[in-house]
Motif scaffolding. Sequence first.
Motif, PDB file in Angstrom:
ATOM      1  N   GLU A 267       0.841  -1.186   0.000  1.00  9.83           N
ATOM      2  CA  GLU A 267       0.000   0.000   0.000  1.00  9.83           C
ATOM      3  C   GLU A 267       0.884   1.245   0.000  1.00  9.83           C
ATOM      4  OE1 GLU A 267       1.302  -1.802   2.768  1.00  9.83           O
ATOM      5  OE2 GLU A 267      -0.721  -2.130   3.578  1.00  9.83           O
ATOM      6  N   PHE A 268       0.269   2.357  -0.301  1.00 10.10           N
ATOM      7  CA  PHE A 268       1.019   3.614  -0.248  1.00 10.10           C
ATOM      8  C   PHE A 268       1.152   4.037   1.213  1.00 10.10           C
ATOM      9  CE2 PHE A 268       1.002   8.268   0.035  1.00 10.10           C
ATOM     10  CZ  PHE A 268       2.174   8.553  -0.658  1.00 10.10           C
ATOM     11  N   LEU A 269       2.371   4.288   1.635  1.00 10.36           N
ATOM     12  CA  LEU A 269       2.624   4.661   3.018  1.00 10.36           C
ATOM     13  C   LEU A 269       3.234   6.051   3.098  1.00 10.36           C
ATOM     14  CD1 LEU A 269       4.064   1.317   4.434  1.00 10.36           C
ATOM     15  CD2 LEU A 269       1.729   2.218   4.684  1.00 10.36           C
ATOM     16  N   LEU A 270       2.783   6.782   4.087  1.00 10.63           N
ATOM     17  CA  LEU A 270       3.283   8.138   4.307  1.00 10.63           C
ATOM     18  C   LEU A 270       4.529   8.104   5.185  1.00 10.63           C
ATOM     19  CD1 LEU A 270      -0.129   9.883   5.135  1.00 10.63           C
ATOM     20  CD2 LEU A 270       1.147  10.054   2.969  1.00 10.63           C
ATOM     21  N   ALA A 271       5.360   9.095   5.000  1.00  7.99           N
ATOM     22  CA  ALA A 271       6.484   9.273   5.928  1.00  7.99           C
ATOM     23  C   ALA A 271       5.919   9.789   7.253  1.00  7.99           C
ATOM     24  CB  ALA A 271       7.491  10.256   5.346  1.00  7.99           C
ATOM     25  N   GLY A 272       6.613   9.505   8.321  1.00 10.48           N
ATOM     26  CA  GLY A 272       6.150   9.971   9.613  1.00 10.48           C
ATOM     27  C   GLY A 272       6.475   8.993  10.724  1.00 10.48           C
ATOM     28  N   ASN A 273       5.730   9.093  11.804  1.00 12.01           N
ATOM     29  CA  ASN A 273       6.006   8.280  12.991  1.00 12.01           C
ATOM     30  C   ASN A 273       5.218   6.972  12.948  1.00 12.01           C
ATOM     31  OD1 ASN A 273       5.242   7.717  16.160  1.00 12.01           O
ATOM     32  ND2 ASN A 273       7.340   8.415  15.871  1.00 12.01           N
ATOM     33  N   TYR A 274       5.941   5.854  13.026  1.00 13.57           N
ATOM     34  CA  TYR A 274       5.323   4.528  13.036  1.00 13.57           C
ATOM     35  C   TYR A 274       5.518   3.895  14.422  1.00 13.57           C
ATOM     36  CZ  TYR A 274       4.576   4.537   7.996  1.00 13.57           C
ATOM     37  OH  TYR A 274       4.136   4.837   6.732  1.00 13.57           O
ATOM     38  N   LEU A 275       4.476   3.229  14.864  1.00 14.10           N
ATOM     39  CA  LEU A 275       4.538   2.547  16.158  1.00 14.10           C
ATOM     40  C   LEU A 275       4.532   1.049  15.953  1.00 14.10           C
ATOM     41  CD1 LEU A 275       1.882   4.622  18.161  1.00 14.10           C
ATOM     42  CD2 LEU A 275       4.369   4.882  18.220  1.00 14.10           C
ATOM     43  N   VAL A 276       5.325   0.364  16.754  1.00 13.86           N
ATOM     44  CA  VAL A 276       5.347  -1.094  16.736  1.00 13.86           C
ATOM     45  C   VAL A 276       5.039  -1.596  18.152  1.00 13.86           C
ATOM     46  CG1 VAL A 276       6.741  -3.164  16.403  1.00 13.86           C
ATOM     47  CG2 VAL A 276       6.977  -1.230  14.826  1.00 13.86           C
ATOM     48  N   HIS A 277       3.970  -2.384  18.263  1.00 13.33           N
ATOM     49  CA  HIS A 277       3.606  -3.000  19.543  1.00 13.33           C
ATOM     50  C   HIS A 277       3.700  -4.512  19.391  1.00 13.33           C
ATOM     51  CE1 HIS A 277       1.754   0.995  20.038  1.00 13.33           C
ATOM     52  NE2 HIS A 277       1.881   0.798  21.355  1.00 13.33           N
ATOM     53  N   ILE A 278       4.246  -5.178  20.406  1.00 13.86           N
ATOM     54  CA  ILE A 278       4.428  -6.632  20.358  1.00 13.86           C
ATOM     55  C   ILE A 278       3.658  -7.261  21.521  1.00 13.86           C
ATOM     56  CG2 ILE A 278       6.118  -8.505  20.386  1.00 13.86           C
ATOM     57  CD1 ILE A 278       8.169  -6.462  19.334  1.00 13.86           C
ATOM     58  N   PHE A 279       2.925  -8.338  21.219  1.00 15.50           N
ATOM     59  CA  PHE A 279       2.058  -8.992  22.193  1.00 15.50           C
ATOM     60  C   PHE A 279       2.353 -10.487  22.255  1.00 15.50           C
ATOM     61  CE2 PHE A 279      -0.051  -5.335  20.412  1.00 15.50           C
ATOM     62  CZ  PHE A 279      -0.677  -4.721  21.483  1.00 15.50           C
ATOM     63  N   ALA A 280       2.161 -11.047  23.482  1.00 14.91           N
ATOM     64  CA  ALA A 280       2.265 -12.502  23.670  1.00 14.91           C
ATOM     65  C   ALA A 280       1.538 -12.875  24.956  1.00 14.91           C
ATOM     66  CB  ALA A 280       3.721 -12.937  23.735  1.00 14.91           C
ATOM     67  N   ASP A 281       0.900 -14.030  24.948  1.00 15.41           N
ATOM     68  CA  ASP A 281       0.182 -14.536  26.140  1.00 15.41           C
ATOM     69  C   ASP A 281      -0.846 -13.536  26.661  1.00 15.41           C
ATOM     70  OD1 ASP A 281       1.744 -16.811  25.992  1.00 15.41           O
ATOM     71  OD2 ASP A 281       3.260 -16.014  27.370  1.00 15.41           O
ATOM     72  N   GLY A 282      -1.451 -12.744  25.780  1.00 19.34           N
ATOM     73  CA  GLY A 282      -2.460 -11.772  26.195  1.00 19.34           C
ATOM     74  C   GLY A 282      -1.907 -10.508  26.792  1.00 19.34           C
ATOM     75  N   ASN A 283      -0.586 -10.330  26.741  1.00 17.42           N
ATOM     76  CA  ASN A 283       0.046  -9.134  27.308  1.00 17.42           C
ATOM     77  C   ASN A 283       0.831  -8.397  26.222  1.00 17.42           C
ATOM     78  OD1 ASN A 283      -0.641  -9.788  30.120  1.00 17.42           O
ATOM     79  ND2 ASN A 283       0.854 -11.437  29.875  1.00 17.42           N
ATOM     80  N   MET A 284       0.951  -7.072  26.394  1.00 12.15           N
ATOM     81  CA  MET A 284       1.840  -6.309  25.536  1.00 12.15           C
ATOM     82  C   MET A 284       3.233  -6.409  26.144  1.00 12.15           C
ATOM     83  SD  MET A 284       1.660  -2.359  24.257  1.00 12.15           S
ATOM     84  CE  MET A 284       2.174  -1.686  25.847  1.00 12.15           C
ATOM     85  N   ILE A 285       4.157  -6.981  25.392  1.00 10.90           N
ATOM     86  CA  ILE A 285       5.465  -7.261  25.977  1.00 10.90           C
ATOM     87  C   ILE A 285       6.540  -6.268  25.529  1.00 10.90           C
ATOM     88  CG2 ILE A 285       4.911  -9.701  26.210  1.00 10.90           C
ATOM     89  CD1 ILE A 285       6.692 -10.242  23.751  1.00 10.90           C
ATOM     90  N   GLY A 286       6.167  -5.324  24.648  1.00  6.27           N
ATOM     91  CA  GLY A 286       7.141  -4.315  24.252  1.00  6.27           C
ATOM     92  C   GLY A 286       6.600  -3.410  23.148  1.00  6.27           C
ATOM     93  N   TYR A 287       7.141  -2.197  23.047  1.00  2.00           N
ATOM     94  CA  TYR A 287       6.762  -1.305  21.957  1.00  2.00           C
ATOM     95  C   TYR A 287       7.889  -0.305  21.710  1.00  2.00           C
ATOM     96  CZ  TYR A 287       5.862   2.509  25.237  1.00  2.00           C
ATOM     97  OH  TYR A 287       6.004   3.494  26.191  1.00  2.00           O
ATOM     98  N   ASN A 288       7.810   0.283  20.492  1.00  2.00           N
ATOM     99  CA  ASN A 288       8.794   1.318  20.150  1.00  2.00           C
ATOM    100  C   ASN A 288       8.199   2.168  19.030  1.00  2.00           C
ATOM    101  OD1 ASN A 288      11.092   2.831  20.217  1.00  2.00           O
ATOM    102  ND2 ASN A 288      12.515   1.148  19.737  1.00  2.00           N
ATOM    103  N   SER A 289       8.771   3.348  18.809  1.00  2.00           N
ATOM    104  CA  SER A 289       8.299   4.216  17.742  1.00  2.00           C
ATOM    105  C   SER A 289       9.471   4.570  16.821  1.00  2.00           C
ATOM    106  CB  SER A 289       7.683   5.501  18.322  1.00  2.00           C
ATOM    107  OG  SER A 289       8.650   6.242  19.029  1.00  2.00           O
ATOM    108  N   PHE A 290       9.129   4.798  15.542  1.00  2.00           N
ATOM    109  CA  PHE A 290      10.178   5.056  14.544  1.00  2.00           C
ATOM    110  C   PHE A 290       9.746   6.178  13.615  1.00  2.00           C
ATOM    111  CE2 PHE A 290      10.040   0.617  15.784  1.00  2.00           C
ATOM    112  CZ  PHE A 290      11.346   0.394  16.172  1.00  2.00           C
ATOM    113  N   GLU A 291      10.626   7.112  13.419  1.00  2.00           N
ATOM    114  CA  GLU A 291      10.376   8.233  12.506  1.00  2.00           C
ATOM    115  C   GLU A 291      10.983   7.877  11.140  1.00  2.00           C
ATOM    116  OE1 GLU A 291       8.461  11.652  11.683  1.00  2.00           O
ATOM    117  OE2 GLU A 291       8.603  10.828  13.717  1.00  2.00           O
ATOM    118  N   LEU A 292      10.100   7.606  10.175  1.00  2.00           N
ATOM    119  CA  LEU A 292      10.560   7.184   8.852  1.00  2.00           C
ATOM    120  C   LEU A 292      10.330   8.300   7.848  1.00  2.00           C
ATOM    121  CD1 LEU A 292       9.133   3.537   8.818  1.00  2.00           C
ATOM    122  CD2 LEU A 292      11.388   4.324   9.589  1.00  2.00           C
ATOM    123  N   GLU A 293      11.317   8.471   6.928  1.00  2.00           N
ATOM    124  CA  GLU A 293      11.242   9.547   5.920  1.00  2.00           C
ATOM    125  C   GLU A 293      10.493   9.068   4.683  1.00  2.00           C
ATOM    126  OE1 GLU A 293      15.226  10.713   5.149  1.00  2.00           O
ATOM    127  OE2 GLU A 293      15.638  11.351   7.213  1.00  2.00           O
TER     128      GLU A 293
END
Length: 293
Positions: A267-293
Amino acid sequence: MQLKKLNILLYILIALLLAAAVTMGILWNDSQKKNTEMLELFAIEKEELESEYSTFATQYDELKIRITNDSLQQKLEEEKLRTQLLLEELKHTKATDAAEITRLKKELKTVRAVMRGYVLQIDSLNRINEKLTKENQKMSARYQQASKTISSLNEEKEALTQKVELASQLDAIGIEMYPAKSNGKEIKKIKKAKKFVINFVVAKNITAITGEKTIYIRITAPDGNTLAKNSSDTFKYENKEINYSIKKYVEYTGEELPITVYWDIEEFLLAGNYLVHIFADGNMIGYNSFELE
């Protein structure tokens, strides 16, 4: 001479008659006075009896207030009615009726004895009730203390369980995401990218449950939408079904587990801030954000 003797005898007889009349008068007055005094005493005695009967009738009401036993209250009511009937009999009895007054005095002795018996019985019941009340209060206090102890133990158990659950949760660390060419080589511009490469490590955790795990990765674009290939790609989190971008099955042994996943950009994606959330066993086990051009 004879006449003179007769006159003397006559005077003596008259004097004796007068003396007898005076004596009879005195005796009569004394008798009347005694009768009057006796009547007054009878009247006073009758009033005292009426007062005692009335007092006992009132005391039965007072005794009824002190108890909750229905059977005993009924008996007290019966004795109260009996006392009131005797009081009515007494009120309609003449003070001079010695026989009836004597009978009612004997009845009063019976009423007094019955009253004394009920007073002793009620006092005994009240002492027993007071003892039981104190024992109940002690038991209640012990129960409350035990409940507090149990509640405290449950709170400690719950807190400990939460700590254990937290300690046993997986933890995703070193999360990174970058745009890449189709061969996986990192590039700067998102508009030229063919895929996202996401790297992270599931940290070592000796308290975690080992075995097969399902890892869900959720990528959120700058416009707030979640990247997903299909709207039915969902998983349950906090009692809600939410979309995921990538699903990965792994075998976790408790040791560090490096993981790499890929998202094919279609798909066409815009530059900007992307968030990544990771889940396991019904819990959120980590996240981070990335500024992509």
